[in-house]
Design a protein around this motif. Sequence first.
Motif, PDB file in Angstrom:
ATOM      1  N   ALA A   1      -5.219   1.296   5.118  1.00 28.34           N
ATOM      2  CA  ALA A   1      -5.922   1.344   6.415  1.00 28.34           C
ATOM      3  C   ALA A   1      -6.354  -0.257   6.800  1.00 28.34           C
ATOM      4  O   ALA A   1      -6.678  -0.240   7.861  1.00 28.34           O
ATOM      5  N   GLY A   2      -6.683  -1.000   5.824  1.00 27.33           N
ATOM      6  CA  GLY A   2      -5.782  -2.776   5.516  1.00 27.33           C
ATOM      7  C   GLY A   2      -5.755  -3.349   7.042  1.00 27.33           C
ATOM      8  O   GLY A   2      -6.015  -4.078   7.291  1.00 27.33           O
TER       9      GLY A   2
ATOM     10  N   GLY B   1       0.930  -1.179  -0.248  1.00 28.14           N
ATOM     11  CA  GLY B   1       0.341  -0.054  -0.029  1.00 28.14           C
ATOM     12  C   GLY B   1       0.465   1.256   0.150  1.00 28.14           C
ATOM     13  O   GLY B   1       0.645   2.262  -0.803  1.00 28.14           O
TER      14      GLY B   1
ATOM     15  N   ALA C   1     -12.057  -5.352   7.973  1.00 30.78           N
ATOM     16  CA  ALA C   1     -10.426  -5.069   7.451  1.00 30.78           C
ATOM     17  C   ALA C   1     -10.387  -5.840   6.677  1.00 30.78           C
ATOM     18  O   ALA C   1      -9.808  -5.975   5.211  1.00 30.78           O
TER      19      ALA C   1
ATOM     20  N   ALA D   1      -5.262   5.466  -3.897  1.00 22.68           N
ATOM     21  CA  ALA D   1      -6.462   5.015  -3.252  1.00 22.68           C
ATOM     22  C   ALA D   1      -7.056   3.742  -3.152  1.00 22.68           C
ATOM     23  O   ALA D   1      -6.817   3.725  -1.940  1.00 22.68           O
ATOM     24  N   ILE D   2      -6.449   3.033  -4.241  1.00 24.58           N
ATOM     25  CA  ILE D   2      -5.739   1.518  -4.014  1.00 24.58           C
ATOM     26  C   ILE D   2      -5.117   1.035  -2.686  1.00 24.58           C
ATOM     27  O   ILE D   2      -4.855   0.347  -1.736  1.00 24.58           O
TER      28      ILE D   2
ATOM     29  N   GLY E   1     -11.892  -6.746   3.506  1.00 19.38           N
ATOM     30  CA  GLY E   1     -11.242  -5.617   2.768  1.00 19.38           C
ATOM     31  C   GLY E   1     -10.504  -6.749   1.677  1.00 19.38           C
ATOM     32  O   GLY E   1     -10.328  -5.810   0.741  1.00 19.38           O
ATOM     33  N   LEU E   2      -9.607  -7.052   2.618  1.00 22.87           N
ATOM     34  CA  LEU E   2      -8.088  -7.559   1.981  1.00 22.87           C
ATOM     35  C   LEU E   2      -8.643  -8.147   1.501  1.00 22.87           C
ATOM     36  O   LEU E   2      -8.170  -9.112  -0.020  1.00 22.87           O
TER      37      LEU E   2
ATOM     38  N   THR F   1      -9.414  -7.201  -2.551  1.00 17.11           N
ATOM     39  CA  THR F   1      -8.486  -6.536  -2.734  1.00 17.11           C
ATOM     40  C   THR F   1      -7.579  -8.251  -4.208  1.00 17.11           C
ATOM     41  O   THR F   1      -7.948  -7.569  -5.471  1.00 17.11           O
TER      42      THR F   1
ATOM     43  N   TRP G   1      -3.801   3.272  -0.073  1.00 15.73           N
ATOM     44  CA  TRP G   1      -4.455   4.195   1.150  1.00 15.73           C
ATOM     45  C   TRP G   1      -5.268   3.469   1.615  1.00 15.73           C
ATOM     46  O   TRP G   1      -5.460   3.203   2.426  1.00 15.73           O
ATOM     47  N   LEU G   2      -6.149   3.098   0.607  1.00 18.20           N
ATOM     48  CA  LEU G   2      -6.378   1.578   1.011  1.00 18.20           C
ATOM     49  C   LEU G   2      -6.239   0.553   1.699  1.00 18.20           C
ATOM     50  O   LEU G   2      -6.758   0.131   2.328  1.00 18.20           O
ATOM     51  N   GLU G   3      -4.946  -0.359   1.509  1.00 19.81           N
ATOM     52  CA  GLU G   3      -4.568  -1.579   1.802  1.00 19.81           C
ATOM     53  C   GLU G   3      -3.603  -0.694   2.570  1.00 19.81           C
ATOM     54  O   GLU G   3      -4.027  -1.768   3.442  1.00 19.81           O
TER      55      GLU G   3
END
Length: 121
Positions: free
Chosen positions: A55-56, A20, A76, A48-49, A79-80, A83, A51-53
Amino acid sequence: MNVALWIASGLLALAFLGAGLMKALRPIPVLQERMRWVTPERTAGVRAIGWLEVAGAVGVILPWALGVAPVLTPIAAVGLALTQVGAIPLHVRLGEAKAVPANVVLLALAVFVAVGRFAAL
């Protein structure tokens, strides 16, 4: 079981934090050398991907460890997992099949953490 969940969570956090931050912070031309799907037109999506990673990665550890909103940890992990569900067909479509085994391992770890932590709530 709890030890195995912590080990899996730690591995997920390390993998996704590294990946990430790379996507979020490295210049796009540098990323293009390593990832065929990265283009200048996709800069916002790549960031975005990334920062989402990140966050996860944080979410799979901190809520459970601190006991603050622990339901966020399995969320989380889901969500991962999602992904990786998106990454696997992308790698296959781009002819990058060598990346798929790592994606499958990360998917399995994320599902394991999600199921294990949801069951413990």
